[in-house]
Design a protein around this motif. Structure first.
Motif, PDB file in Angstrom:
ATOM      1  N   LEU A  34       0.887  -1.243  -0.094  1.00 45.56           N
ATOM      2  CA  LEU A  34       0.126   0.111  -0.149  1.00 45.56           C
ATOM      3  C   LEU A  34       1.033   1.103  -0.026  1.00 45.56           C
ATOM      4  N   HIS A  35       2.164   1.174   0.586  1.00 48.96           N
ATOM      5  CA  HIS A  35       3.094   2.179   0.529  1.00 48.96           C
ATOM      6  C   HIS A  35       3.952   2.646  -0.369  1.00 48.96           C
ATOM      7  N   PHE A  36       3.978   1.609  -1.240  1.00 53.13           N
ATOM      8  CA  PHE A  36       4.947   1.510  -2.445  1.00 53.13           C
ATOM      9  C   PHE A  36       3.966   1.858  -3.705  1.00 53.13           C
ATOM     10  N   LYS A  37       4.898   2.601  -4.575  1.00 51.14           N
ATOM     11  CA  LYS A  37       4.352   3.051  -5.752  1.00 51.14           C
ATOM     12  C   LYS A  37       3.836   2.109  -6.764  1.00 51.14           C
ATOM     13  N   GLY A  38       4.260   0.789  -6.514  1.00 54.76           N
ATOM     14  CA  GLY A  38       3.713  -0.361  -7.412  1.00 54.76           C
ATOM     15  C   GLY A  38       2.384  -0.962  -6.741  1.00 54.76           C
ATOM     16  N   TYR A  39       1.808  -0.241  -5.801  1.00 53.80           N
ATOM     17  CA  TYR A  39       0.533  -0.690  -5.447  1.00 53.80           C
ATOM     18  C   TYR A  39      -0.460  -0.712  -6.424  1.00 53.80           C
ATOM     19  N   ALA A  40      -0.373   0.087  -7.207  1.00 55.50           N
ATOM     20  CA  ALA A  40      -1.599   0.106  -8.377  1.00 55.50           C
ATOM     21  C   ALA A  40      -1.216  -0.801  -9.331  1.00 55.50           C
ATOM     22  N   HIS A  41      -0.020  -1.158  -9.446  1.00 56.02           N
ATOM     23  CA  HIS A  41       0.485  -2.523 -10.486  1.00 56.02           C
ATOM     24  C   HIS A  41      -0.042  -3.701  -9.674  1.00 56.02           C
ATOM     25  N   CYS A  42       0.084  -3.734  -8.323  1.00 53.62           N
ATOM     26  CA  CYS A  42      -0.542  -5.049  -7.812  1.00 53.62           C
ATOM     27  C   CYS A  42      -2.138  -5.142  -8.109  1.00 53.62           C
ATOM     28  N   VAL A  43      -2.822  -4.056  -8.010  1.00 49.61           N
ATOM     29  CA  VAL A  43      -4.310  -3.904  -8.099  1.00 49.61           C
ATOM     30  C   VAL A  43      -4.460  -4.381  -9.727  1.00 49.61           C
ATOM     31  N   ASP A  44      -3.670  -3.990 -10.569  1.00 51.11           N
ATOM     32  CA  ASP A  44      -3.892  -4.492 -11.882  1.00 51.11           C
ATOM     33  C   ASP A  44      -3.636  -5.673 -12.155  1.00 51.11           C
ATOM     34  N   VAL A  45      -2.553  -6.348 -11.596  1.00 51.31           N
ATOM     35  CA  VAL A  45      -2.313  -7.752 -11.674  1.00 51.31           C
ATOM     36  C   VAL A  45      -3.463  -8.490 -11.180  1.00 51.31           C
ATOM     37  N   GLY A  86     -13.070  -7.174  -0.690  1.00 54.61           N
ATOM     38  CA  GLY A  86     -13.229  -6.515   0.793  1.00 54.61           C
ATOM     39  C   GLY A  86     -12.302  -7.167   1.794  1.00 54.61           C
ATOM     40  N   GLU A  87     -11.910  -8.508   1.705  1.00 59.01           N
ATOM     41  CA  GLU A  87     -11.043  -9.034   2.652  1.00 59.01           C
ATOM     42  C   GLU A  87      -9.596  -8.741   2.331  1.00 59.01           C
ATOM     43  N   VAL A  88      -9.287  -8.444   1.094  1.00 55.84           N
ATOM     44  CA  VAL A  88      -7.868  -8.163   0.844  1.00 55.84           C
ATOM     45  C   VAL A  88      -7.427  -6.838   0.636  1.00 55.84           C
ATOM     46  N   PHE A  89      -8.141  -5.932   0.368  1.00 54.22           N
ATOM     47  CA  PHE A  89      -7.858  -4.459   0.290  1.00 54.22           C
ATOM     48  C   PHE A  89      -8.396  -3.635   1.033  1.00 54.22           C
ATOM     49  N   GLN A  90      -7.627  -2.477   1.503  1.00 54.03           N
ATOM     50  CA  GLN A  90      -8.270  -1.683   2.560  1.00 54.03           C
ATOM     51  C   GLN A  90      -9.357  -0.739   1.761  1.00 54.03           C
ATOM     52  N   SER A  91      -9.206  -0.290   0.635  1.00 47.38           N
ATOM     53  CA  SER A  91     -10.118   0.517   0.041  1.00 47.38           C
ATOM     54  C   SER A  91     -10.844  -0.435  -1.209  1.00 47.38           C
ATOM     55  N   PRO A  92     -11.623  -1.563  -0.690  1.00 48.87           N
ATOM     56  CA  PRO A  92     -12.458  -2.208  -1.644  1.00 48.87           C
ATOM     57  C   PRO A  92     -12.962  -1.726  -2.954  1.00 48.87           C
ATOM     58  N   GLU A  93     -13.774  -0.259  -2.477  1.00 46.60           N
ATOM     59  CA  GLU A  93     -14.504   0.331  -3.654  1.00 46.60           C
ATOM     60  C   GLU A  93     -13.875   0.671  -4.588  1.00 46.60           C
ATOM     61  N   THR A  94     -12.427   1.062  -4.516  1.00 46.21           N
ATOM     62  CA  THR A  94     -11.760   1.519  -5.520  1.00 46.21           C
ATOM     63  C   THR A  94     -11.327   0.563  -6.564  1.00 46.21           C
ATOM     64  N   VAL A  95     -10.878  -0.700  -5.797  1.00 46.21           N
ATOM     65  CA  VAL A  95     -10.446  -1.851  -6.659  1.00 46.21           C
ATOM     66  C   VAL A  95     -11.498  -2.361  -7.361  1.00 46.21           C
ATOM     67  N   MET A  96     -12.733  -2.516  -6.869  1.00 51.47           N
ATOM     68  CA  MET A  96     -14.129  -3.023  -7.695  1.00 51.47           C
ATOM     69  C   MET A  96     -14.504  -2.169  -8.753  1.00 51.47           C
ATOM     70  N   ALA A  97     -14.286  -0.750  -8.419  1.00 49.38           N
ATOM     71  CA  ALA A  97     -14.685   0.266  -9.573  1.00 49.38           C
ATOM     72  C   ALA A  97     -13.633   0.194 -10.719  1.00 49.38           C
ATOM     73  N   LYS A  98     -12.307  -0.344 -10.270  1.00 46.49           N
ATOM     74  CA  LYS A  98     -11.289  -0.193 -11.266  1.00 46.49           C
ATOM     75  C   LYS A  98     -11.343  -1.699 -12.240  1.00 46.49           C
ATOM     76  N   LEU A  99     -11.906  -2.830 -11.283  1.00 45.45           N
ATOM     77  CA  LEU A  99     -12.396  -4.343 -11.983  1.00 45.45           C
ATOM     78  C   LEU A  99     -13.315  -4.004 -12.976  1.00 45.45           C
ATOM     79  N   ILE A 100     -14.505  -3.209 -12.571  1.00 46.11           N
ATOM     80  CA  ILE A 100     -15.548  -3.090 -13.625  1.00 46.11           C
ATOM     81  C   ILE A 100     -15.234  -2.089 -14.633  1.00 46.11           C
ATOM     82  N   GLN A 101     -14.445  -1.092 -14.409  1.00 43.84           N
ATOM     83  CA  GLN A 101     -13.832  -0.435 -15.698  1.00 43.84           C
ATOM     84  C   GLN A 101     -13.365  -1.057 -16.631  1.00 43.84           C
ATOM     85  N   ASN A 102     -12.111  -2.044 -15.816  1.00 50.74           N
ATOM     86  CA  ASN A 102     -11.441  -2.772 -16.900  1.00 50.74           C
ATOM     87  C   ASN A 102     -12.314  -3.622 -17.792  1.00 50.74           C
ATOM     88  N   ILE A 103     -13.435  -4.347 -17.111  1.00 49.83           N
ATOM     89  CA  ILE A 103     -14.248  -5.133 -17.843  1.00 49.83           C
ATOM     90  C   ILE A 103     -15.016  -4.303 -19.016  1.00 49.83           C
TER      91      ILE A 103
END
Length: 711
Positions: free
Chosen positions: A223-234, A265-282
């Motif tokens: 979460l404190h690394f710059k590569g956190y966004a890449h982790c979400v993408d992966v 919701g169990e893995v990430f501290q901001s699940p709404e952001t990850v879900m929104a990014k997943l739906i946007q990707n789809i």
């Protein structure tokens, strides 16, 4: 004998003095009043009463003493209880004072402890910072020396601790001058990226193994690394692997989001952001590619299928978006999903309405042409020039047939199948328009589709059939004319009911709250009035033909000798052959009118036909002279005509023939009774000239000088 106490005890019910005395007398020997074993003895009974009274007095004194004793005992115990309550109140007050003192003491101690804790924290925090700084300086020296000796950097199991250290060193290195610390900054950055890559690999491996706990730990570190966004993408990429195995991409997307939502919701501290990014990707990848593939392959080759696919894909996409709103996607998820849908379909929706109109125009023309081809009919051009307009105006005002009559061989050139096909195509267009149009453009688009329906259904089909029908109506003096215009009226009426139903069911909901409603209603009224003019013209000319046919029957079948028979003594009193044929013809036409019209139109047309029928018979009867027997035959004819008039079920028509029947009585009444008959109820209001004209038809008019009765 029972004592008073025993008598009281034996009585389970409330005390009753009369009952008590009766019981006492009944138990006393000789006290009975109705005989028994012993005779009544008043002295003994009196003695028993006196003894019993004494006993009651003693019992009362005894009870009174007992009551006084109990009252005294009650007062004593009440005083004792009051003293106990006062003692308890004093004890409670003392305990409350002790509690307050204890509470104040606890508060004082707690204040001291908090103050001491603040002092200890003030001392410990700088110490911890100093220890942390010293520790970071030790690790920084290792990078400065170029040799990482600490176990934390070499032990893979301590990657979490190493990540925390390198992240802090990376922040410190960014503040250092580049010229003096370029080498160490590069080493720290290299280690930073190396650990970031290892953490992402560890996260990916944990995701494949399904280890939610490990994924959560690694995600928290990243979460404190710059590569956190890449982790979400992966994570987003990997969770889609194997999710689209079926042909239904929308159902697969809904199931995927349902499954991933809980895990996010169990893995990430901001699940709404990850879900929104997943739906946007789809939406931007899977759905957009699917939509493009489905629409581009039919856009040029098959417009009908293209419009169906566009409607279906857009409908399913919006339905999917509605399902996705149940997930936490941030504060404005509806706007977010609307933008995703717009990005996919914007290029298709911009040109939708033009393609819809072009398809509807082409499809409607094809349906009509296919119908006319099946009838081997070459459609006549409906001219719009000045000559055609002049003919139309003359026909509307004079009801004259302009041009030769066309023989349609009974064909109305109206097809319910064609109408259903046109209405079905338009209904589909309205449904697509409602779904695919922008709300601000919806009324305008719906109105343009309505205009196409008016053009092809009302003008190119109904109005054209009315034109052909008008042209096919023969002249009024034609013989054995086939009157098919009523069939045209019947079918046009049925078709317009279907048109009106679609107007109310499918168009009105789309324009009811917009200014286009007025335009639609005006256009509909204009079309109705235009067709009503042609229908009225055709019906009027058809009625003329009917009357002309009746006139032809009368002219060919009615003979002058019918009403002036040569042998008046050998005549059967019955209607003439001409009358019978006319009545049969009239009955058939009345039935045709009833089948062709509905509602008040039936009465209106039958009234007009009945009036013309009456006028024809009235004028026809005035062409002959009548003997006495001939007058009887004329009355028989009129009576038969009156029976036919009853089929009209129009009071006015029946009244006219009743009057005509009364007029015919003037042909047979005795000369001396003419004045009396003319003053009858049915003839008294008629013009004297009309009555005189009928009397003049009598053969004996001049001989009997009947004219003097009207002088």
């Amino acid at each position: 004998i029972l004592t008073p106490g025993q008598l009281f005890i034996s009585c389970s019910e409330p005390f009753d003095a009369d009952e008590y005395i009766e019981r006492l007398a009944w138990r006393t020997p000789g006290g009975g009043s109705k005989g028994g074993a012993e005779a009544f003895d008043p002295k003994r009974l009196l003695e028993e009463f006196e003894n019993h009274i004494e006993e009651l007095k003693h019992l009362d004194e005894k009870i009174q003493r007992r009551v006084e004793k109990l009252e005294h005992q009650c007062h004593r115990e009440a005083k004792e209880f009051a003293h106990k309550v006062q003692d308890l109140q004093r004890s409670n007050q003392v305990a409350f004072q002790h509690f307050q003192e204890l509470d104040e003491h606890i508060s004082y101690v707690a204040t001291k402890v908090c103050h001491l804790g603040d002092q200890l924290e003030g001392v410990n925090t700088p110490r911890q910072r100093a220890v942390e700084a010293q520790r970071l300086m030790t690790y920084f020296n290792e990078f400065l020396d170029g040799e990482l000796r600490s176990d934390v950097f070499n032990n893979p199991e301590k990657i979490k601790e190493a990540a925390d250290i390198i992240q802090k060193l990376h922040l410190i290195a960014q503040e250092l001058p580049f010229d003096r610390f370029a080498d160490v900054k590069a080493k720290i950055a290299s280690k930073y990226h190396d650990l970031e890559r290892q953490l992402i690999q560890e996260f990916t491996a944990a995701q494949r193994r399904g280890e939610i706990g490990r994924m959560q730990e690694v995600a928290a570190v990243l979460l404190h690394f710059k590569g956190y966004a890449h982790c979400v993408d992966v994570y987003i990429k990997q969770c889609q692997e194997g999710a689209y195995m079926r042909s239904d991409v929308f159902e697969d997307t809904a199931l995927l989001c349902q499954r991933v939502n809980k895990q996010v919701g169990e893995v990430f501290q901001s699940p709404e952001t990850v879900m929104a990014k997943l739906i946007q990707n789809i939406f931007e990848n899977k759905l957009q590619a699917h939509v493009k593939e489905k629409l581009d392959e039919t856009r040029r080759s098959d417009v009908e299928q293209y419009l169906k696919n566009l409607y279906d894909l857009y409908t399913r996409t919006t339905a999917l978006a509605s399902k996705l709103t149940e997930f936490n996607l941030g504060s404005d998820k509806h706007t977010f999903l609307s933008k995703l849908i717009k990005n996919i379909f914007s290029t298709y929706l911009e040109s939708y309405i033009e393609m819809e109109k072009d398809y509807l125009r082409t499809r409607s023309a094809m349906i009509l042409q296919r119908y006319y081809d099946s009838k081997n009919h070459q459609k006549r051009p409906q001219g719009g020039g000045s000559i055609q307009e002049l003919k139309e105006r003359i026909r509307q005002r004079t009801n004259l047939p302009l041009g030769p009559s066309i023989d349609t061989h009974g064909e109305t050139f109206l097809s319910q199948e064609v109408v259903v096909n046109l209405l079905q195509e338009t209904r589909h267009a309205f449904e697509r328009c409602n779904r695919l149009s922008d709300p601000s453009d919806l009324p305008k688009n719906a109105f343009s589709i309505f205009l196409l329906l008016v053009e092809h259904l009302c003008m190119d089909h109904i109005d054209y059939a009315l034109e052909i029908g008008l042209s096919a109506i023969p002249s009024a003096d034609a013989k054995n004319a086939n009157l098919y215009f009523l069939d045209v009226v019947q079918q046009a009426n049925t078709i317009f009911h279907l048109f009106d139903k679609q107007f109310n069911d499918h168009l009105m909901p789309l324009i009811s709250s917009s200014p286009k409603l007025t335009e639609c209603l005006h256009k509909k009224k204009e079309v109705i009035e235009q067709m009503e003019v042609k229908l009225d013209t055709g019906i009027d000319r058809t009625l003329n033909c009917m009357v002309g046919q009746m006139k032809h029957i009368l002219a060919t079948e009615q003979k002058k000798t019918d009403f002036r028979p040569e042998d008046e003594n050998n005549v059967m009193i019955q209607c003439t052959a001409a009358c019978s044929k006319v009545c049969v013809y009239v009955s058939r036409q009345v039935e045709r009118v009833r089948k062709s019209m509905d509602g008040k139109n039936v009465d209106t047309v039958l009234t007009e036909l009945g009036v013309r029928f009456h006028r024809l018979i009235h004028e026809h009867l005035q062409q002959y002279s009548y003997s006495s027997m001939g007058g009887m035959l004329a009355i028989c004819d009129v009576a038969e005509y009156r029976k036919s008039a009853k089929d009209f079920r129009v009071p006015l028509v029946l009244q006219l023939f009743d009057t005509l029947h009364a007029l015919c009585n003037l042909l047979v009444v005795a000369p001396d009774n003419l004045k009396q008959v003319c003053s009858g109820e049915q003839l008294t209001n008629l013009d004297r000239n009309l009555l005189h004209a009928f009397v003049q038809l009598r053969v004996d008019y001049r001989q009997a000088r009947l004219g003097r009765h009207f002088s």
